[in-house]
Design a protein around this motif. Sequence first.
Motif, short mmCIF file in Angstrom:
data_model
loop_
_atom_site.label_atom_id
_atom_site.label_comp_id
_atom_site.label_asym_id
_atom_site.label_seq_id
_atom_site.Cartn_x
_atom_site.Cartn_y
_atom_site.Cartn_z
N ILE A 164 3.74 5.78 -5.71
CA ILE A 164 3.47 5.93 -7.14
C ILE A 164 2.45 7.04 -7.36
N SER A 165 1.43 7.07 -6.50
CA SER A 165 0.41 8.11 -6.60
C SER A 165 1.01 9.49 -6.38
N LEU A 166 1.90 9.61 -5.41
CA LEU A 166 2.53 10.91 -5.15
C LEU A 166 3.35 11.38 -6.34
N ALA A 167 4.07 10.46 -6.97
CA ALA A 167 4.85 10.83 -8.16
C ALA A 167 3.92 11.29 -9.29
N CYS A 168 2.82 10.57 -9.47
CA CYS A 168 1.87 10.95 -10.52
C CYS A 168 1.18 12.28 -10.20
N LEU A 170 -4.45 8.40 -13.24
CA LEU A 170 -3.72 7.31 -12.58
C LEU A 170 -3.34 7.69 -11.15
N ALA A 171 -3.05 8.95 -10.91
CA ALA A 171 -2.72 9.40 -9.55
C ALA A 171 -3.91 9.16 -8.61
N MET A 172 -5.11 9.49 -9.08
CA MET A 172 -6.30 9.26 -8.25
C MET A 172 -6.53 7.76 -8.04
N PHE A 173 -6.34 6.98 -9.08
CA PHE A 173 -6.54 5.53 -8.98
C PHE A 173 -5.56 4.91 -8.00
N PHE A 174 -4.27 5.25 -8.13
CA PHE A 174 -3.26 4.68 -7.24
C PHE A 174 -3.47 5.15 -5.79
N ALA A 175 -3.94 6.38 -5.61
CA ALA A 175 -4.22 6.86 -4.25
C ALA A 175 -5.35 6.04 -3.63
N PHE A 176 -6.41 5.80 -4.39
CA PHE A 176 -7.53 5.00 -3.89
C PHE A 176 -7.08 3.58 -3.55
N LYS A 177 -6.34 2.95 -4.48
CA LYS A 177 -5.88 1.58 -4.24
C LYS A 177 -4.90 1.53 -3.08
N GLY A 178 -4.05 2.53 -2.93
CA GLY A 178 -3.09 2.56 -1.84
C GLY A 178 -3.76 2.67 -0.48
N ILE A 179 -4.71 3.59 -0.37
CA ILE A 179 -5.43 3.74 0.90
C ILE A 179 -6.23 2.48 1.21
N ASN A 180 -6.85 1.91 0.20
CA ASN A 180 -7.63 0.69 0.39
C ASN A 180 -6.72 -0.46 0.85
N GLY A 240 0.81 -1.21 0.00
CA GLY A 240 0.00 0.00 0.00
C GLY A 240 0.84 1.26 0.00
N ILE A 241 1.95 1.23 0.74
CA ILE A 241 2.85 2.40 0.77
C ILE A 241 3.49 2.60 -0.60
N LYS A 242 3.84 1.51 -1.28
CA LYS A 242 4.40 1.63 -2.63
C LYS A 242 3.38 2.25 -3.58
N LEU A 243 2.12 1.83 -3.46
CA LEU A 243 1.08 2.41 -4.31
C LEU A 243 0.89 3.90 -4.02
#
Length: 102
Positions: free
Chosen positions: A45-49, A82-92, A39-42
């Motif tokens: 990735i979201s932060l970079a995007c 993709l930033a929004m998607f990775f943020a959602f998946k990371g938090i989840n 989750g932290i990796k996701l």
Amino acid sequence: MFLKKKLMNCFKNIKVYAQLSKIIQMETHRTNKEVLFKGIKLMAISLACMFLGPTLVYVSLTNQDRSLYILLLAIAIIICCLAMFFAFKGINTILDSMFKKK
């Protein structure tokens, strides 16, 4: 009468014992560290995007006289999504590592 009281106390003790055994058998939930790191990796990735997407939008809109600005703008919008998607998946995923049963 005396036997009835003894039987009632016995049944009460059995109910209390059953409840205590359920409490004792409950295991504490621990954080699954592998899922947490995923989750932290996701989120990384979201932060970079989140930085790359708006930067590319700005660059593409300031250079409208170039021929490839539409392509760059489309790529930038995809990166923002993709930033929004990775943020959602990371938090989840982080929440699953903490609260989901195995």
